[in-house]
Structure formats: C-alpha cells, structure tokens
Scaffold this motif. Structure first.
Motif: not given
Lengths: 168, 292
Positions: B124-131
């Motif tokens: 599954v590809p990541p949509a975003a990396t967030a804090r």
C-alpha cells in the motif's frame, strides 16, 4: 488604600484578558504532551480558568464567552457539539449562585468548591455522553481526569492570580 | 436619594433579566446541538475538520517548545544508559543484517511466485507522512490531530501506521490537518487475526491504553505474547498490519497491548488504502446521479 482600577479594565482590551487566556488554555489542552495515551491526564484547563475568572472577575467572563469557549472545545476535541458549551454555562450559573458563600474565603475553600463543582459537571458529562452514544460510557477515565483537574487547580489558579494582579 | 436607589435596583433587575435570557438562549442552543448529535443529525464532519485547520497554526507554534523539552528530557534520561544501549544496538544490528539478507531473498522469491501465479501486489503506497500536532477527545475519545489533510491527498478512512504497527484511521480530513481515531478509542473495531493460529477476531478499543480481543472462535488457544495482525476483512484496513500483542489472558477477557507507539507519537504514515468506498463518496455519487 484601595488599588486604582483603570477604566480600560472593564471595557477596554484588557477586559478581554480572561476570555483570551481561557481560549489559550483551551488550545493548550490539545497539545500532544505524551500524545494519544497521555491525553487522559491533561487537566481541563479551560474549566479551571473559567472558574477562576468567574470567582474573581465574573463580569469579564459573560455567558457568551463561556458558550464560545465551550463550542471551540467541542469542535477541537471532537466531542458531541454542545457538551462543553453546556458544562461551562452551568459552571457560570453555579459560581454566580454560590460566590456569595465563598468570596473572600481562603484558597483551600475555593479549591474545595471547584472540586465539588467539577465532580458534578463530570457526572453530568458522563450521563450526556452515555445518552448521546446510546451506551454506558466508562467511568474510570472520567474519574481520572476529574482527579487530575482537581489537583491541577491550585497551581493553575496561582499562575492566573499572578497574571490577574499584573494585568488587571 | 430613594429615587436613585430605586432606579439603581431597576437597572440591576433589568441586567439580571437580560443575563437570565442570555443564559437560557445559550442553554437552548447547546441542548439543540446535543439532541442533533444524539439523533445522528449532527453538524457536517467537514465543519469539525475546518475547525482543526483553524487552530493548527497555533498548535504548530506551541508544540515546538513542548517537543524541545520532551526531547531534552529524553536525551538526559538516555545519557546514563548510552554504553549499554550501544552494545545491544551493535548486537541487534548484526542480527538484522542477517535477517535483511534472508528477507531480501524471500522477497525476490515471493515476487517471482506472484508473477507466475498472477497474484496482484499487496503493497500500500503512503499518502503522506505527517507530524502529530494535537490530541483530542479528552476523556471521551482517543484521537490525534496530524498535520496533513486533503491538500496532501489524505482521504477519510485511510489507515495510519507508525514504524511498529497500526495506529488508527483518518476520521476527518480538513485542508491541512486530519483527525486520526486511535485503535484504543472506544468506537474503534479492527478485524484481526491471531498470527500463530490464524483465528479471526475483533480488536476493540476501550478508551484505555489496552485493547480487548473479542468474537474469537470457541476453542481457540491464545497465549501471552501472540501477535495480532489485521485480517483485511471489511476492507477498512489492509491485511497483515501488526496491531497488538496479547498481554494478558484471564477467564473473561483477552487483553492486547498496541504495537504502535501510542504514548509517544511523533511522525505517522498515512496509507493510501481504501478498499471499500466511504459512505460520503457513495452518497455524493447517488445525489449527483439524478441531475445528470
């Protein structure tokens, strides 16, 4: 000799200090101090602030301000809309009704009154959450937050007192 | 003198009346809002999502000193253990290098077999990396606010993970922020399977630091330490994501310890996985159809 109160205090920008501080503390409650699991131990700073300002300067914390802070908390905390609004309005109603009994008494009495008021408000919020969600809500997390909030009253009220003496 | 006192008390009574009217007005508003929530016709989710967008810049500023202090304290606490930690890391690194070789070999073999059997890939590809910029719910909900929203292609329903396992899923996606309902929330239900036996069950949040395993088939033996993975049933989460580890088994319940580092969330990964279309999309599609 009585302290000279600036006309700015009641009607000017300084008059908004209690509401501004309460709103700031409401936002502070969202900070990820320890993140997800630890959010249970974050005291209800907004409730402490509302109680403190109502006990010392009730006119600077009107019903509209309590409703606005409560609505903001409901939106930001993702709890049923109207819950914190109702609780803060009831807090104001309680303080205005009981202030004559504890005004001028020492800090421990204020602390005890706050703890009693908070337990009643948390009990009511538990009933409301159970009704809104149609299921009995766990009591333990609520009891822990009441304890943390009640114990946090003294230091937070002390800081608010310093701020009040400095600004108002 | 008496007139002045009378007029004074009249103004006081008027003010008191106005105060009472204001109180009842706001009380009415709050009760109406609560009733709307109780009967399921609450305000649109998007309003909550935008409210989070509004407060996000303030949280970004406020969380910096908090992070700095937390980081400093962790560094101070870690100084004493640095030598022991270094030794154990060296040993672990040696073991991981061996595991890496084995994993790469298995991966290549897996790819070849998938190609031969024409099985689609499951990454599954990541949509975003967030804090994580905020928490929510207080005592009533276990959720966090993360700094990525629809502008980062985050959509409601996306699963959220950290390096250890599943954390939860996106429940509101604003423009720049999203709210993630954690697996420990009372309303969280994750279809799972026990890794060792393959038995299917549901991991339920309890608004506590642990989860409970329910609806396990009769006769299934579960041991302390068993890993619990997502089963992929229901389509809300991709299969085989680590969720929790069995921490306690008593006569009544099976308790799970989440593998995701829920106590110290910093950065999280939002996965672009949506096997089942969310209800908002279905309803908006249905609404658009008659007009076409």
């Amino acid at each position: 000799m009585s302290k000279v109160v600036s006309p700015m205090v009641s009607g000017g920008p300084i008059g908004f200090l209690p509401v501004t501080v309460t709103m700031f503390l409401a936002i502070l409650m969202l900070l990820p101090i320890g993140s997800g699991v630890a959010n249970i131990t974050m005291p209800n700073l907004a409730l402490i602030s509302v109680f403190y300002w109502l006990s010392s300067r009730p006119l600077l914390m009107p019903y509209g301000a309590c409703a606005a802070v409560g609505l903001g908390l409901d939106l930001w905390l993702n709890v049923p809309l109207g819950l914190n609004m109702l609780l803060l309005l009831l807090a104001r109603l309680f303080v205005l009704g009981q202030l004559k009994h504890y005004k001028g008494r020492n800090r421990i009495v204020h602390w005890a009154v706050f703890a009693v008021m908070a337990v009643a408000l948390y009990a009511l919020s538990w009933v409301i959450m159970s009704v809104v969600n149609g299921a009995i809500w766990p009591i333990r997390p609520l009891a822990v937050q009441w304890l943390v909030t009640a114990f946090s009253y003294a230091p937070v009220a002390f800081l608010l007192g310093r701020l009040r003496r400095w600004a108002l | 003198m008496q007139t002045a006192r009378l007029s004074g008390s009249g103004a006081g009574a008027r003010r008191a009346n106005r105060g009472r009217e204001t109180l009842w007005f706001y009380m009415l508003v709050s009760v109406v809002l609560l009733m709307l929530e109780a009967f399921g016709a609450g305000i649109p989710k998007q309003i909550r999502a935008y409210a989070n967008d509004f407060v996000a810049p303030i949280l970004y500023v406020l969380e910096r000193p908090v992070r700095a202090v937390q980081g400093g304290l962790e560094r101070l606490a870690g100084v004493g253990d640095i030598y022991v930690e270094n030794q154990s890391l060296r040993q672990e690194n040696e073991r991981l290098i061996q595991w890496r070789e084995a994993a790469m070999q298995l991966g290549r073999e897996n790819d070849r077999l998938r190609q031969i059997l024409k099985v689609p890939k499951r990454e599954v590809p990541p949509a975003a990396t967030a804090r994580v910029i905020g928490v929510g719910g207080g005592t009533f909900e276990r959720s966090v606010l993360v700094g990525a929203g629809s502008s980062d292609n985050v959509v409601q329903g996306y699963p959220v993970v950290d390096e250890n396992g599943l954390l939860g899923r996106v429940i509101h996606a604003g423009r720049w922020t999203s709210r993630v309902l954690l697996v420990t929330d009372l309303n969280s239900r994750v279809p799972v399977r026990v890794e060792r036996t393959g038995a299917l069950a549901i991991a339920e949040g309890q608004n506590e630091s642990f989860l409970r395993l329910r609806f396990l088939p009769r006769g299934t033996l579960v041991q302390v330490g068993d890993r619990i993975l997502t089963s992929g049933h229901g389509g809300a989460f991709p299969p085989d994501l680590p969720v929790a580890r069995v921490s306690e088994v008593d006569e009544e319940y099976i308790y799970l310890e989440p593998l995701g580092f829920l106590g110290q969330l910093d950065y999280v990964r939002i996965m672009a996985y949506q096997a089942v279309p969310d209800e908002d999309t279905v309803f908006s599609d249905e609404e658009e159809e008659p007009g076409e």
